[in-house]
Design a protein around this motif. Structure first.
Motif, short mmCIF file in Angstrom:
data_model
loop_
_atom_site.label_atom_id
_atom_site.label_comp_id
_atom_site.label_asym_id
_atom_site.label_seq_id
_atom_site.Cartn_x
_atom_site.Cartn_y
_atom_site.Cartn_z
N ALA A 167 90.59 105.29 -6.69
CA ALA A 167 90.69 105.64 -5.27
C ALA A 167 89.34 105.66 -4.56
CB ALA A 167 91.37 107.00 -5.13
N TYR A 168 88.27 105.84 -5.29
CA TYR A 168 86.93 105.84 -4.68
C TYR A 168 86.52 104.45 -4.21
CZ TYR A 168 86.19 110.67 -5.95
OH TYR A 168 86.30 112.04 -6.04
N ASP A 169 87.16 103.42 -4.76
CA ASP A 169 86.98 102.04 -4.32
C ASP A 169 85.51 101.59 -4.37
OD1 ASP A 169 87.92 99.58 -3.43
OD2 ASP A 169 87.64 100.11 -1.31
N ALA A 188 82.93 108.48 -0.07
CA ALA A 188 84.35 108.39 0.31
C ALA A 188 84.56 109.00 1.70
CB ALA A 188 85.21 109.09 -0.73
N ARG A 232 83.00 106.76 4.41
CA ARG A 232 83.80 105.55 4.59
C ARG A 232 85.18 105.84 5.17
NH1 ARG A 232 84.12 103.14 -0.95
NH2 ARG A 232 85.33 101.54 0.10
N LEU A 273 87.73 107.36 3.67
CA LEU A 273 88.84 107.29 2.72
C LEU A 273 89.59 108.63 2.71
CD1 LEU A 273 87.08 105.56 -0.33
CD2 LEU A 273 88.41 104.50 1.50
N SER A 274 90.88 108.58 2.60
CA SER A 274 91.69 109.80 2.48
C SER A 274 92.13 109.92 1.03
CB SER A 274 92.90 109.75 3.41
OG SER A 274 92.48 109.80 4.75
N ILE A 275 91.31 110.62 0.23
CA ILE A 275 91.61 110.76 -1.19
C ILE A 275 91.43 112.21 -1.62
CG2 ILE A 275 90.96 108.39 -1.72
CD1 ILE A 275 88.33 109.49 -2.91
N ALA A 313 94.99 108.57 -3.44
CA ALA A 313 95.18 108.58 -1.99
C ALA A 313 96.03 109.77 -1.55
CB ALA A 313 95.83 107.27 -1.56
#
Length: 158
Positions: free
Chosen positions: A42-44, A96, A99, A101-103, A113
Protein backbone atom coordinates in the motif's frame (compact mmCIF):
# COMPACT_ATOMS: atom_id res chain seq x y z
CA UNK A 1 17.22 5.16 45.02
CA UNK A 2 20.43 6.73 43.73
CA UNK A 3 20.47 8.83 40.56
CA UNK A 4 22.25 6.11 38.63
CA UNK A 5 19.80 3.46 39.79
CA UNK A 6 16.86 5.70 38.85
CA UNK A 7 18.31 6.13 35.35
CA UNK A 8 18.75 2.35 35.15
CA UNK A 9 15.06 2.02 36.04
CA UNK A 10 14.03 4.49 33.33
CA UNK A 11 16.19 2.58 30.86
CA UNK A 12 14.58 -0.68 31.91
CA UNK A 13 11.12 0.76 31.23
CA UNK A 14 12.31 2.03 27.85
CA UNK A 15 13.85 -1.36 27.00
CA UNK A 16 10.79 -3.36 28.03
CA UNK A 17 8.41 -0.89 26.38
CA UNK A 18 10.25 -1.04 23.08
CA UNK A 19 10.48 -4.84 23.38
CA UNK A 20 6.69 -4.99 23.80
CA UNK A 21 6.22 -2.83 20.69
CA UNK A 22 8.43 -5.04 18.52
CA UNK A 23 7.06 -8.34 19.83
CA UNK A 24 3.46 -7.22 19.42
CA UNK A 25 3.92 -5.75 15.95
CA UNK A 26 6.03 -8.70 14.80
CA UNK A 27 3.55 -11.30 16.04
CA UNK A 28 0.57 -9.53 14.50
CA UNK A 29 2.35 -9.39 11.15
CA UNK A 30 3.71 -12.95 11.34
CA UNK A 31 0.29 -14.52 11.91
CA UNK A 32 -1.13 -12.86 8.77
CA UNK A 33 1.57 -12.75 6.09
CA UNK A 34 -0.93 -12.04 3.30
CA UNK A 35 -2.18 -8.93 5.07
CA UNK A 36 1.39 -7.88 5.83
CA UNK A 37 2.08 -8.04 2.09
CA UNK A 38 -0.99 -5.86 1.44
CA UNK A 39 0.16 -3.34 4.05
CA UNK A 40 3.69 -3.06 2.64
CA UNK A 41 2.36 -2.86 -0.92
CA UNK A 42 0.00 0.00 0.00
CA UNK A 43 2.94 2.38 0.48
CA UNK A 44 3.54 2.09 -3.28
CA UNK A 45 7.33 2.56 -3.13
CA UNK A 46 8.74 -0.95 -3.69
CA UNK A 47 8.62 -3.41 -6.56
CA UNK A 48 6.41 -6.46 -6.06
CA UNK A 49 9.52 -8.58 -5.46
CA UNK A 50 10.84 -6.16 -2.84
CA UNK A 51 7.40 -5.99 -1.20
CA UNK A 52 7.46 -9.78 -0.86
CA UNK A 53 10.92 -9.73 0.70
CA UNK A 54 10.07 -6.92 3.14
CA UNK A 55 6.72 -8.47 4.08
CA UNK A 56 8.40 -11.83 4.63
CA UNK A 57 11.36 -10.60 6.66
CA UNK A 58 9.90 -7.67 8.63
CA UNK A 59 7.80 -9.61 11.17
CA UNK A 60 10.73 -11.86 12.09
CA UNK A 61 13.15 -8.93 12.30
CA UNK A 62 10.75 -7.11 14.63
CA UNK A 63 10.37 -10.23 16.76
CA UNK A 64 14.14 -10.65 16.96
CA UNK A 65 14.57 -7.02 18.05
CA UNK A 66 11.85 -7.46 20.67
CA UNK A 67 13.22 -10.69 22.09
CA UNK A 68 16.77 -9.32 22.29
CA UNK A 69 15.50 -6.23 24.11
CA UNK A 70 13.34 -8.34 26.40
CA UNK A 71 16.37 -10.41 27.36
CA UNK A 72 18.60 -7.36 27.53
CA UNK A 73 21.17 -8.63 25.05
CA UNK A 74 23.08 -6.13 22.89
CA UNK A 75 20.85 -3.32 24.09
CA UNK A 76 22.72 -0.44 22.43
CA UNK A 77 23.11 -2.27 19.10
CA UNK A 78 19.46 -3.35 19.10
CA UNK A 79 18.42 0.21 19.98
CA UNK A 80 20.44 1.52 17.01
CA UNK A 81 18.74 -1.01 14.70
CA UNK A 82 15.37 -0.09 16.23
CA UNK A 83 15.99 3.61 15.66
CA UNK A 84 16.97 2.92 12.05
CA UNK A 85 13.85 0.87 11.43
CA UNK A 86 11.66 3.50 13.08
CA UNK A 87 13.19 6.19 10.87
CA UNK A 88 12.34 4.05 7.82
CA UNK A 89 8.78 3.69 9.14
CA UNK A 90 8.54 7.45 9.74
CA UNK A 91 9.79 8.14 6.21
CA UNK A 92 7.25 5.66 4.80
CA UNK A 93 4.31 7.15 6.66
CA UNK A 94 5.40 10.70 5.86
CA UNK A 95 5.79 10.02 2.14
CA UNK A 96 2.38 8.31 2.06
CA UNK A 97 0.83 11.36 3.75
CA UNK A 98 2.59 13.84 1.44
CA UNK A 99 1.51 11.83 -1.61
CA UNK A 100 -2.10 11.80 -0.41
CA UNK A 101 -2.37 8.02 -0.06
CA UNK A 102 -5.26 6.81 2.09
CA UNK A 103 -3.73 3.84 3.88
CA UNK A 104 -3.61 2.25 7.30
CA UNK A 105 0.07 1.96 8.19
CA UNK A 106 -0.15 -1.74 9.06
CA UNK A 107 2.21 -1.09 11.95
CA UNK A 108 0.37 -3.49 14.24
CA UNK A 109 -1.17 -5.83 11.72
CA UNK A 110 -3.82 -5.01 9.18
CA UNK A 111 -2.94 -2.21 6.82
CA UNK A 112 -3.65 -1.35 3.27
CA UNK A 113 -5.99 1.08 1.56
CA UNK A 114 -8.69 2.80 3.61
CA UNK A 115 -11.40 5.30 2.77
CA UNK A 116 -10.27 8.91 2.47
CA UNK A 117 -10.29 10.62 5.86
CA UNK A 118 -9.72 7.40 7.81
CA UNK A 119 -5.95 7.72 7.80
CA UNK A 120 -4.39 8.76 11.10
CA UNK A 121 -1.01 10.04 9.88
CA UNK A 122 -0.40 12.56 12.68
CA UNK A 123 -1.09 9.95 15.39
CA UNK A 124 1.07 7.36 13.61
CA UNK A 125 3.97 9.80 13.30
CA UNK A 126 3.69 10.94 16.93
CA UNK A 127 3.54 7.33 18.10
CA UNK A 128 6.63 6.39 16.11
CA UNK A 129 8.48 9.48 17.38
CA UNK A 130 7.67 8.28 20.91
CA UNK A 131 9.08 4.84 20.10
CA UNK A 132 12.12 6.54 18.56
CA UNK A 133 12.63 8.42 21.83
CA UNK A 134 12.74 5.07 23.69
CA UNK A 135 15.34 3.77 21.24
CA UNK A 136 17.36 7.00 21.51
CA UNK A 137 17.43 6.70 25.31
CA UNK A 138 18.81 3.18 25.00
CA UNK A 139 21.42 4.24 22.45
CA UNK A 140 22.68 6.96 24.77
CA UNK A 141 22.30 4.97 27.98
CA UNK A 142 21.90 1.21 27.37
CA UNK A 143 22.46 0.24 31.02
CA UNK A 144 19.24 -1.28 32.40
CA UNK A 145 18.14 -3.50 35.23
CA UNK A 146 17.59 -7.24 34.76
CA UNK A 147 19.52 -7.32 31.47
CA UNK A 148 21.25 -10.55 30.49
CA UNK A 149 24.25 -8.67 29.09
CA UNK A 150 24.73 -6.94 32.42
CA UNK A 151 24.83 -10.29 34.20
CA UNK A 152 27.31 -11.66 31.64
CA UNK A 153 29.65 -8.70 32.13
CA UNK A 154 29.53 -8.87 35.93
CA UNK A 155 30.11 -12.64 35.87
CA UNK A 156 33.16 -12.25 33.66
CA UNK A 157 31.59 -14.01 30.67
CA UNK A 158 31.14 -10.87 28.59
Amino acid sequence: MTGSRALDGIGTLARLGLAAVWITSGLLKAVDPAQTYVAVRAYDVLSRTAVGVVAGVLPWFELALGLLLLAGVGVRAVAVLSAGLLLVFLAGVTQAWVRGLSIDCGCFGGGGAVAPGQTQYVQEILRDVGFLALAAWLVVRPRTLFAAERRLVTSGLG
